[in-house]
Design a protein around this motif. Structure first.
Motif, mmCIF file in Angstrom:
data_model
loop_
_atom_site.group_PDB
_atom_site.id
_atom_site.type_symbol
_atom_site.label_atom_id
_atom_site.label_comp_id
_atom_site.label_asym_id
_atom_site.label_seq_id
_atom_site.Cartn_x
_atom_site.Cartn_y
_atom_site.Cartn_z
ATOM 1 N N VAL A 2 0.845 -1.177 0.000
ATOM 2 C CA VAL A 2 0.000 0.000 0.000
ATOM 3 C C VAL A 2 0.886 1.233 0.000
ATOM 4 O O VAL A 2 1.837 1.311 0.775
ATOM 5 N N GLN A 3 0.557 2.172 -0.865
ATOM 6 C CA GLN A 3 1.297 3.418 -0.945
ATOM 7 C C GLN A 3 0.336 4.599 -0.893
ATOM 8 O O GLN A 3 -0.749 4.550 -1.467
ATOM 9 N N LEU A 4 0.757 5.651 -0.207
ATOM 10 C CA LEU A 4 0.026 6.906 -0.166
ATOM 11 C C LEU A 4 0.936 7.984 -0.744
ATOM 12 O O LEU A 4 2.024 8.222 -0.221
ATOM 13 N N VAL A 5 0.505 8.620 -1.819
ATOM 14 C CA VAL A 5 1.302 9.620 -2.505
ATOM 15 C C VAL A 5 0.628 10.975 -2.365
ATOM 16 O O VAL A 5 -0.513 11.154 -2.797
ATOM 17 N N GLU A 6 1.341 11.929 -1.786
ATOM 18 C CA GLU A 6 0.813 13.251 -1.506
ATOM 19 C C GLU A 6 1.337 14.263 -2.509
ATOM 20 O O GLU A 6 2.437 14.115 -3.053
ATOM 21 N N SER A 7 0.559 15.310 -2.712
ATOM 22 C CA SER A 7 0.968 16.400 -3.584
ATOM 23 C C SER A 7 0.227 17.663 -3.178
ATOM 24 O O SER A 7 -0.762 17.607 -2.454
ATOM 25 N N GLY A 8 0.704 18.804 -3.660
ATOM 26 C CA GLY A 8 0.018 20.069 -3.447
ATOM 27 C C GLY A 8 0.664 21.003 -2.454
ATOM 28 O O GLY A 8 0.235 22.159 -2.330
ATOM 29 N N GLY A 9 1.671 20.543 -1.745
ATOM 30 C CA GLY A 9 2.346 21.410 -0.802
ATOM 31 C C GLY A 9 3.186 22.452 -1.508
ATOM 32 O O GLY A 9 3.432 22.376 -2.714
ATOM 33 N N GLY A 10 3.624 23.440 -0.743
ATOM 34 C CA GLY A 10 4.450 24.489 -1.313
ATOM 35 C C GLY A 10 4.466 25.726 -0.454
ATOM 36 O O GLY A 10 4.072 25.703 0.712
ATOM 37 N N GLY A 16 -3.458 33.129 1.909
ATOM 38 C CA GLY A 16 -3.607 32.364 0.690
ATOM 39 C C GLY A 16 -4.192 30.992 0.926
ATOM 40 O O GLY A 16 -4.569 30.627 2.040
ATOM 41 N N SER A 17 -4.240 30.209 -0.157
ATOM 42 C CA SER A 17 -4.857 28.892 -0.123
ATOM 43 C C SER A 17 -3.978 27.852 -0.784
ATOM 44 O O SER A 17 -3.178 28.162 -1.674
ATOM 45 N N LEU A 18 -4.132 26.618 -0.342
ATOM 46 C CA LEU A 18 -3.502 25.465 -0.949
ATOM 47 C C LEU A 18 -4.477 24.306 -0.918
ATOM 48 O O LEU A 18 -5.324 24.232 -0.022
ATOM 49 N N ARG A 19 -4.333 23.400 -1.869
ATOM 50 C CA ARG A 19 -5.140 22.191 -1.901
ATOM 51 C C ARG A 19 -4.212 20.986 -1.954
ATOM 52 O O ARG A 19 -3.490 20.796 -2.934
ATOM 53 N N LEU A 20 -4.230 20.198 -0.903
ATOM 54 C CA LEU A 20 -3.422 18.998 -0.832
ATOM 55 C C LEU A 20 -4.212 17.799 -1.340
ATOM 56 O O LEU A 20 -5.423 17.712 -1.146
ATOM 57 N N SER A 21 -3.504 16.878 -1.970
ATOM 58 C CA SER A 21 -4.108 15.649 -2.458
ATOM 59 C C SER A 21 -3.287 14.462 -1.989
ATOM 60 O O SER A 21 -2.074 14.554 -1.827
ATOM 61 N N CYS A 22 -3.961 13.338 -1.792
ATOM 62 C CA CYS A 22 -3.293 12.109 -1.405
ATOM 63 C C CYS A 22 -4.025 10.940 -2.039
ATOM 64 O O CYS A 22 -5.214 10.738 -1.771
ATOM 65 N N ASP A 110 -3.291 0.910 9.567
ATOM 66 C CA ASP A 110 -3.038 2.313 9.249
ATOM 67 C C ASP A 110 -1.797 2.452 8.375
ATOM 68 O O ASP A 110 -0.769 1.820 8.624
ATOM 69 N N TYR A 111 -1.907 3.294 7.355
ATOM 70 C CA TYR A 111 -0.787 3.600 6.482
ATOM 71 C C TYR A 111 -0.586 5.103 6.432
ATOM 72 O O TYR A 111 -1.525 5.884 6.646
ATOM 73 N N TRP A 112 0.647 5.518 6.115
ATOM 74 C CA TRP A 112 1.017 6.924 6.115
ATOM 75 C C TRP A 112 1.775 7.289 4.855
ATOM 76 O O TRP A 112 2.535 6.481 4.306
ATOM 77 N N GLY A 113 1.570 8.507 4.403
ATOM 78 C CA GLY A 113 2.354 9.045 3.310
ATOM 79 C C GLY A 113 3.679 9.588 3.800
ATOM 80 O O GLY A 113 3.977 9.584 4.997
ATOM 81 N N GLN A 114 4.483 10.073 2.869
ATOM 82 C CA GLN A 114 5.820 10.556 3.197
ATOM 83 C C GLN A 114 5.824 11.984 3.728
ATOM 84 O O GLN A 114 6.826 12.434 4.285
ATOM 85 N N GLY A 115 4.730 12.689 3.554
ATOM 86 C CA GLY A 115 4.620 14.066 4.006
ATOM 87 C C GLY A 115 4.904 15.063 2.899
ATOM 88 O O GLY A 115 5.695 14.805 1.992
ATOM 89 N N THR A 116 4.248 16.203 2.971
ATOM 90 C CA THR A 116 4.480 17.289 2.030
ATOM 91 C C THR A 116 4.585 18.596 2.801
ATOM 92 O O THR A 116 3.805 18.860 3.714
ATOM 93 N N GLN A 117 5.568 19.409 2.449
ATOM 94 C CA GLN A 117 5.853 20.637 3.182
ATOM 95 C C GLN A 117 4.896 21.743 2.772
ATOM 96 O O GLN A 117 4.702 22.008 1.582
ATOM 97 N N VAL A 118 4.324 22.398 3.769
ATOM 98 C CA VAL A 118 3.516 23.603 3.567
ATOM 99 C C VAL A 118 4.183 24.734 4.334
ATOM 100 O O VAL A 118 4.371 24.639 5.543
ATOM 101 N N THR A 119 4.540 25.788 3.627
ATOM 102 C CA THR A 119 5.182 26.940 4.241
ATOM 103 C C THR A 119 4.361 28.186 3.948
ATOM 104 O O THR A 119 4.103 28.500 2.782
ATOM 105 N N VAL A 120 3.957 28.879 4.996
ATOM 106 C CA VAL A 120 3.176 30.104 4.875
ATOM 107 C C VAL A 120 4.069 31.259 5.312
ATOM 108 O O VAL A 120 4.421 31.368 6.488
ATOM 109 N N SER A 121 4.423 32.103 4.372
ATOM 110 C CA SER A 121 5.354 33.190 4.656
ATOM 111 C C SER A 121 5.199 34.292 3.620
ATOM 112 O O SER A 121 4.883 34.039 2.455
ATOM 113 N N SER A 122 5.422 35.519 4.059
ATOM 114 C CA SER A 122 5.403 36.659 3.164
ATOM 115 C C SER A 122 6.794 37.006 2.666
ATOM 116 O O SER A 122 6.965 37.879 1.829
#
Length: 122
Positions: A2-10, A16-22, A110-122
């Motif tokens: 089983v694999q969980l693949v995440e995307s959408g971080g940044g 602002g807004s972000l939409r994460l997917s897994c 339970d399974y886990w993804g690798q994580g995706t970084q979300v940074t909120v900064s001006s």
């Protein structure tokens, strides 16, 4: 298996807004829940939101209520996290999780993804 693949971080500016997917894949018979957790530097991992695939019921951390929305596409085995009105306190590594029943062993795990970084900064 089983694999969980995440995307959408940044990187996003405050407000602002972000939409994460897994997306989950592998030898999956069923998924009973999917969710998002996050971990900021020096802090423990904490719940952000979860959703049950059976009825779509959701659970949110207080910090996420009113700003974040979790949703899922069961056919695609994918969970989303729409994050609005982001602030610096939302900066963290966001992890996807899922409760999975596999064909090889029909017990919930339970399974886990690798994580995706979300940074909120001006």
């Amino acid at each position: 298996q089983v694999q969980l693949v995440e995307s959408g971080g940044g990187l996003v500016q405050p407000g602002g807004s972000l939409r994460l997917s897994c997306a989950a894949s592998g030898s999956i018979f069923s998924i009973n829940r999917m969710g998002w957790y996050r971990q900021a530097p020096g802090k423990q991992r904490e719940l952000v939101a979860t959703i049950f695939t059976s009825d779509g019921s959701t659970n949110y951390a207080d910090s996420a209520k009113g700003r974040f929305t979790i949703s899922s596409d069961n056919a695609k085995r994918t969970v989303y996290l729409q994050m609005n009105s982001l602030n610096a306190e939302d900066t963290a590594v966001y992890y996807c999780s899922a409760g999975v029943l596999t064909y090889s062993r029909r017990v919930w795990s339970d399974y886990w993804g690798q994580g995706t970084q979300v940074t909120v900064s001006s």
